[in-house]
Design a protein around this motif. Sequence first.
Motif, short mmCIF file in Angstrom:
data_model
loop_
_atom_site.label_atom_id
_atom_site.label_comp_id
_atom_site.label_asym_id
_atom_site.label_seq_id
_atom_site.Cartn_x
_atom_site.Cartn_y
_atom_site.Cartn_z
N GLY A 169 0.81 -1.20 0.00
CA GLY A 169 0.00 0.00 0.00
C GLY A 169 0.85 1.25 0.00
N MET A 170 0.16 2.40 -0.04
CA MET A 170 0.90 3.65 0.00
C MET A 170 0.03 4.74 0.60
SD MET A 170 -0.53 3.43 -3.35
CE MET A 170 -1.20 4.53 -4.61
N THR A 336 3.49 0.81 2.49
CA THR A 336 3.14 -0.03 3.64
C THR A 336 3.13 -1.49 3.21
OG1 THR A 336 0.77 0.16 3.16
CG2 THR A 336 1.71 1.76 4.68
N PRO A 337 3.64 -2.38 4.07
CA PRO A 337 3.53 -3.81 3.79
C PRO A 337 2.04 -4.19 3.85
CG PRO A 337 5.13 -3.36 5.54
CD PRO A 337 4.34 -2.11 5.33
N PRO A 338 1.70 -5.36 3.35
CA PRO A 338 0.29 -5.77 3.39
C PRO A 338 -0.16 -6.07 4.81
CG PRO A 338 1.65 -7.60 2.71
CD PRO A 338 2.55 -6.40 2.75
N ILE A 376 -0.04 -3.47 -6.00
CA ILE A 376 1.28 -4.06 -6.14
C ILE A 376 1.30 -5.35 -5.34
CG2 ILE A 376 3.75 -3.68 -5.78
CD1 ILE A 376 3.07 -0.64 -5.80
N PRO A 377 1.37 -6.52 -6.00
CA PRO A 377 1.19 -7.80 -5.31
C PRO A 377 2.37 -8.20 -4.46
CG PRO A 377 1.68 -8.17 -7.61
CD PRO A 377 1.55 -6.70 -7.45
N ILE A 378 2.08 -9.07 -3.47
CA ILE A 378 3.14 -9.59 -2.60
C ILE A 378 3.30 -11.10 -2.80
CG2 ILE A 378 2.97 -7.78 -0.88
CD1 ILE A 378 1.48 -11.03 0.09
N PHE A 379 2.58 -11.65 -3.78
CA PHE A 379 2.70 -13.07 -4.13
C PHE A 379 3.45 -13.19 -5.46
CE2 PHE A 379 -1.04 -12.84 -1.39
CZ PHE A 379 -0.77 -13.85 -0.49
N LYS A 380 4.33 -14.17 -5.56
CA LYS A 380 5.23 -14.29 -6.69
C LYS A 380 4.52 -14.50 -8.02
CE LYS A 380 8.73 -16.37 -3.67
NZ LYS A 380 9.46 -17.60 -3.30
N GLN A 394 4.93 2.74 -7.94
CA GLN A 394 5.84 1.70 -8.40
C GLN A 394 7.10 2.31 -9.00
OE1 GLN A 394 5.35 -2.08 -8.43
NE2 GLN A 394 7.52 -1.54 -8.46
N LYS A 395 6.94 3.43 -9.70
CA LYS A 395 8.10 4.10 -10.28
C LYS A 395 9.01 4.65 -9.19
CE LYS A 395 9.48 7.47 -13.79
NZ LYS A 395 10.63 7.98 -13.00
N PHE A 396 8.42 5.21 -8.14
CA PHE A 396 9.23 5.69 -7.02
C PHE A 396 9.97 4.52 -6.36
CE2 PHE A 396 6.84 9.59 -7.36
CZ PHE A 396 7.70 10.56 -6.86
#
Length: 454
Positions: A169-170, A336-338, A376-380, A394-396
């Motif tokens: 998150g952001m 932020t992490p999920p 932005i996913p946290i799963f591969k 994502q660019k940042f």
Amino acid sequence: MKTAAALLTICLVVLSLAACGSSNNNQQNNGNSANASNAPANNAAGADEGEKAKDPVTLSFVISNTEDTVPYTKIFEAYEQKTGNKVELQALPGGDYDNLIKTRFSTGDFPDLFLMQPGTKQYVKLRADETLKDWSGEAGVWDNVIESIKEFQTDTNGKVYGVPFGNTGMMGVFYNKDVFAKVGVAPPKNYADLIEIAKKIKAAGITPFYEGVKDGWPSQVFYFTGWVSDVDPAVGDEGVNKLNANALKLNEIPELKTLFEKQKELKDLDLFQKNVMAGTYDELQNEMGDGKVAMAFMLDGIVPQMEKKFGKEFVTDKLGFFPFPSDTDEGTAMITPPNQLMVPTKSKHYDAAVDLVKFMIEKDSVNMFYANHPGIPIFKDATSVLYPVQETVQKFIDDGKSKVNVQNRLTASFGDFAKTLQNFFLSGDVDAAINEFSDNYQKDGKAKRLAGFE
């Protein structure tokens, strides 16, 4: 908020399959299962593939009301179709979510599972080693989770009491692109530029910023996003480590005091909406969507909320994002992490809750979540289409200009921060506000009996 937000929006996740508990998880205190790895699947999702439970149950899933429930509802519908078990969503007020969860734990009113903020600090406040399932050795759970995300959730003893779920998150400044175009301004290059942009917007008869002071939690986002742009560069990771060890006080950081001064300046310049004390998260969405408000310091939970109210085209074409700008550049994106899924060991339907978590992290469930809540996913192996505002972040991240929310890096919490800020908006007393903020952080560290806070 994600705390805010956090934080904010906002802004905000769940899982299933076969009853198999961790051999590392001590279940002596769980009245529903003496040992999860050997317990009969009498109330699990189903012993065999595709087999529905003989005695279906209704699981309680507690979530903050700042979270978008649509992706969870979709997953739960698939879960019910597969197992016969139902899931009841229980939404609690985001501003007081942590305290309400702690209260339920202290009274023994355990949900079957719940969504919690990321980070190991939650383990301390909930006495995780006594109350929550340990997922660290659970087969299959960690196969597709990005390693850095798992490491973030792992305590000093190698235990993981929450399964991460969702996306990165952001928080930052969300803005209405149509308003910017109408006024003829672009995202700021520094903080002084932001003030000048806000003045031009006000001169055009549009409210520059909206702040949800009545709801409490939204006004905290200003500080969490400002921290990574202004405070982190000044104190560094060493300074955060000192805060964790109580070797540095919050009111000893000049750059943090400056953030209080900056928020007061916005109010003094009349750059917030009229009657800011009555501001709410819901009205913020309406005012920004209608073009009556240009900007808000907010968490990303606002994105799906705006899509519900104004459609996908609005969040795709008209909603913009930029970080809290620093005094010298465009700033650092706060990420932020999920959130994490947690299962109390004394939950009424423990086995089924464990299976639901496993169901939620299956590939089909994960992709269903991202289809209804892009991020932005946290799963591969996950498939996710990003909103433009997320592409900006994502660019940042790709450019090395992002930093994890300081709340997720501290073990003690910013206790009663929303209340402190509500009083600050009334009084305008910078010194009183930062001293109260600092004192409450000290009190929380002492209450948790953290090293250095005794």
